[in-house]
Design an enzyme around this catalytic site. Structure first.
Site, short mmCIF file in Angstrom:
data_model
loop_
_atom_site.label_atom_id
_atom_site.label_comp_id
_atom_site.label_asym_id
_atom_site.label_seq_id
_atom_site.Cartn_x
_atom_site.Cartn_y
_atom_site.Cartn_z
N PRO A 97 0.82 -1.21 0.00
CA PRO A 97 0.00 0.00 0.00
C PRO A 97 0.86 1.26 0.00
CG PRO A 97 -0.72 -1.52 1.71
CD PRO A 97 0.53 -2.10 1.12
N LYS A 120 0.01 2.89 -6.73
CA LYS A 120 -0.70 2.10 -7.74
C LYS A 120 -1.92 2.86 -8.28
CE LYS A 120 -1.09 -1.39 -4.90
NZ LYS A 120 -0.31 -0.82 -3.79
N THR A 121 -2.69 3.42 -7.36
CA THR A 121 -3.85 4.19 -7.79
C THR A 121 -3.40 5.37 -8.64
OG1 THR A 121 -4.77 3.66 -5.63
CG2 THR A 121 -5.96 5.27 -6.95
N GLU A 130 17.66 2.91 27.10
CA GLU A 130 17.96 3.48 25.78
C GLU A 130 19.46 3.59 25.53
OE1 GLU A 130 15.75 3.61 23.58
OE2 GLU A 130 14.10 3.28 24.97
P1 ADP Z 1 -1.64 2.75 -3.52
O1 ADP Z 1 -2.76 2.79 -4.48
O2 ADP Z 1 -0.44 2.01 -4.04
O3 ADP Z 1 -2.00 2.31 -2.14
P2 ADP Z 1 -1.75 5.57 -3.86
O4 ADP Z 1 -1.57 5.68 -5.30
O5 ADP Z 1 -3.15 5.67 -3.35
O6 ADP Z 1 -1.09 4.24 -3.32
O7 ADP Z 1 -0.83 6.64 -3.15
C1 ADP Z 1 -1.32 7.53 -2.19
C2 ADP Z 1 -0.68 8.88 -2.34
O8 ADP Z 1 0.70 8.81 -2.09
C3 ADP Z 1 -0.79 9.43 -3.74
O9 ADP Z 1 -1.98 10.13 -3.91
C4 ADP Z 1 0.41 10.34 -3.85
O10 ADP Z 1 0.16 11.59 -3.28
C5 ADP Z 1 1.42 9.63 -2.99
N1 ADP Z 1 2.29 8.78 -3.80
C6 ADP Z 1 2.39 7.44 -3.71
N2 ADP Z 1 3.29 6.97 -4.57
C7 ADP Z 1 3.77 8.02 -5.25
C8 ADP Z 1 4.73 8.15 -6.30
N3 ADP Z 1 5.38 7.09 -6.81
N4 ADP Z 1 4.98 9.39 -6.76
C9 ADP Z 1 4.34 10.45 -6.25
N5 ADP Z 1 3.43 10.37 -5.27
C10 ADP Z 1 3.13 9.19 -4.76
ZN ZN Z 2 14.15 -1.08 23.99
#
Ligand code: ADP
Ligand code: ZN
Length: 628
Positions: A215, A219-220, A435
């Site tokens: 996650p 990907k989205t 620590e």
């Molecule tokens: P996934 O679908 O893989 O869980 P998302 O595409 O929803 O991840 O990513 C969430 C947010 O994180 C995006 O809207 C963007 O702002 C940021 N983000 C994630 N990956 C990238 C990337 N490779 N480049 C730029 N922004 C990213």
């Molecule tokens: Zn510890």
């Protein structure tokens, strides 16, 4: 539809029963109001006539159209005490009024009061209203209609749970650090924009692309960028939204989605978390999940039901490709798979550059340094990091984000919210020793990552924290490095024991010990780093995925299991001995460091090393030079 009604009726039954009692309650309470002045004692009509004769009656109030009367009578024997008595009058006695007047009785008539009836009516209404409201509420909930009450009753037919964006406005430039994936997907854009180029030579355009990655890796964002680059609409739905309480809803959602998509072709359909519907069928204890399987079957049917060149490309995302049903991965379905990995240092730098575009950064801020400090961060983490820093900057009323805000934001993203430091006390000193114990092992072992800072400011669950400069994106870790990490993680407990004694050790090491055991176990069962030899003794999936894997859990005999345990023990014991030895050998500097830490709350890595170096040799660490 019929299933839904059954469920609805099941729910309605208790409401019906409760409603009935409420109704009864309301009804009888409305009946009580009619018996006004019910407090008066009753008297027979004959007695009343006798009283009247005897001149004892002084007043009569008529109720209910003259059928009841409250009579005021004086009792001559008892000091003329006034009594109030209730009498039922015969329906038609025209002479009575005349006689009463004759006897000079004060007469009053009270017309029947209407509000009793109103209350009664309202009481009768309560139940049906409750019933209707209850059912209405149920339908709404079960259908989860986004469109509000208007759609509440047709819940059997699915509502469009997918989102559609005509223009995503995202371009490949907005996605950074995943260049290989971008390259692969570049072609998908061409499929959408110029399908003729492929169909002309008889090529079949792929229908589905599976994006695999944890996650937050973007990907989205990638799927949106494809739609944005190709200038086509973007339909999206999450796999978990297909699966609903009622069997059949998921499948009809799939139908709706594809119907809408076909009307809008060329377009992209994005299915997030496809593993929620696409799990291996028949898996899971107690057979499969009907609803999920129906949904999946529908999805497969729809995917087979259109030709590759209709201009619909389905992009699905998952982080568990291993659990997907093999039917999904067959040619003609999601036959292209693109992995979207967490970014490396260069990737992180370019992602930071993308997200820094609309932020005000002080000139001292080096994105490069941030990228170095954040191995393992995904794109979403980095976006979140810069946003947290911006929020901190605004809160501190600064004009631009400085390195101080970035540092705090990193700590926050990694370890949670900052708490208030403890006041000076025995437990603060104990945490201090714990620590410093971690930090001193980390400093003195050559193969351990260097200390970045030690702090007694609590954060998240932790009451004190030792931060290490993480080594850069290591994919290969040597045996001595793992051992150093185990020893470092045991440093906290070792310090507690050596300094305060066996009886005073605390629960503070719970987390450390969990990590220690994990690492030691993996050395034995996965990496072949023990006397058991180079053998892999555990399946890689790690997590128990109910059903299928449960049967094939142990791949070794009980004898081997006992030997694994013994090996894990040996590793942990050896490392713990090392850690304790370091504590005993360096007691003087540890005491000094704890005093300083309790006073200052935070010591940074450089200062820590300098103090240690006054007492003993501090080994040089390779990667540290690179980071400075
Ligand atoms: P996934 O679908 O893989 O869980 P998302 O595409 O929803 O991840 O990513 C969430 C947010 O994180 C995006 O809207 C963007 O702002 C940021 N983000 C994630 N990956 C990238 C990337 N490779 N480049 C730029 N922004 C990213
Ligand atoms: Zn510890």
């Amino acid at each position: 539809m019929k299933f839904s009604w059954r469920v609805a009726l099941l729910w309605a039954l208790p409401i019906l029963v409760i409603g009935f009692f409420l109704w009864q309650g309301a009804f009888s309470s409305s009946a009580v109001t009619a018996g006004n002045n019910a407090a008066a004692t009753r008297m027979s009509y004959g007695r009343f006539l006798d009283y009247l004769e005897a001149g004892r009656v002084t007043g009569v109030d008529l109720y209910e159209g003259g059928r009841t009367a409250i009579v005021e009578a004086v009792d001559r024997d008892l000091d003329n005490r006034v009594q109030r008595l209730r009498v039922d009058l015969p329906a038609n006695d025209p002479q009575l009024i005349a006689r009463l007047r004759e006897a000079n009785v004060s007469l009053d008539n009270h017309p029947p009061r209407n509000d009793g009836a109103i209350w009664g009516l309202l009481g009768n209404l309560v139940f049906p209203v409750l019933l209707i409201a209850g059912l209405f509420f149920l339908f709404r909930r079960s259908s989860n209609a986004p469109g509000g009450p208007g759609q509440a009753m047709n819940f059997g037919k699915s509502r469009a749970r997918f989102q559609m964006e005509a223009k995503t406005g995202v371009l490949f430039d907005d996605v950074a650090g995943v260049d290989e994936a971008k390259e692969e997907l570049q072609e998908v854009v061409t499929f959408l924009k110029k399908p003729e180029r492929f169909t002309a030579v008889g090529a079949r355009i792929p229908k589905g692309v599976l994006l695999i990655g944890q996650p937050g890796t973007g990907k989205t964002l990638l799927a949106k960028a494809i739609a944005g680059e190709a200038g086509v609409p973007f339909f999206s739905i999450s796999g978990s939204e297909f699966v609903e309480m009622f069997v059949g809803v998921g499948a009809s959602r799939v139908r709706d989605l594809f119907k809408k998509a076909k009307e809008n072709a060329p377009c992209i359909i994005f299915i997030d978390e496809i593993d929620a519907v696409g799990r291996q069928r028949g898996a899971g204890i107690g057979g499969g999940n009907d609803e999920r399987e129906q949904t999946l079957n529908q999805l497969l049917t729809e995917m087979d039901g259109f030709e590759g060149n209709t201009g619909i490309i389905i992009i699905a995302a998952t982080n568990r490709p291993d659990v997907l049903d093999s039917a999904l991965l067959r040619p003609g379905r999601f036959d292209r798979q693109v992995s979207v990995d967490a970014p490396d240092i260069k990737g992180r730098l370019s992602i930071l550059e993308v997200h820094a575009r609309n932020k005000k950064l002080a000139s001292e801020v080096s994105l490069d340094a941030i990228a170095r400090r954040t191995p393992g961060f995904t794109g979403a983490d980095l976006a979140n990091l810069l946003n947290e820093a911006a929020i901190l900057t605004a809160r501190r009323r600064k004009d631009a984000i400085t390195m101080a805000e970035i540092d705090d934001a990193v700590d926050r993203v990694v370890a949670g919210m900052e708490g208030t430091p403890l006041v000076d006390s025995k437990s603060k000193r104990l945490i201090g020793y714990h620590e410093v114990g971690h930090a001193i092992v980390g400093t003195l072992l050559k193969d351990h990552d260097p200390v970045q800072k030690v702090t007694l400011v609590p954060r998240g669950q932790a009451r004190g924290l030792t931060w290490f400069v993480p080594s850069e994106d290591q994919t290969l870790i040597s045996r001595s490095q793992i051992r150093a990490r185990i020893t470092g993680a045991l440093g906290g407990r070792a310090a507690e024991e050596v300094i305060f004694g066996d009886a005073e050790v605390t629960t503070g090491a719970g987390n450390d010990l969990q990590q220690v055991t994990n690492m030691a176990r993996q050395m034995v069962t996965r990496f072949g780093m023990s006397d058991l030899g180079p053998m892999s003794l555990e399946s890689q999936s790690g997590e128990v995925f109910l059903g299928r894997d449960l049967m094939t859990r142990s791949e070794y005999s009980e004898d081997i299991a006992a030997r694994i345990d013994a090996q894990v023990r040996t590793i942990v014991e050896q490392c713990y001995d090392d850690a304790c030895r370091i504590m005993r050998d360096n007691r003087a500097v540890i005491d000094r460091l704890v005093d300083l830490l309790v006073e200052k709350e935070t010591i940074d890595g450089e200062e820590f090393r300098q103090i240690v170096a006054e007492y003993t040799d501090v080994p040089e660490k390779e990667q540290y030079a690179a980071i400075l």
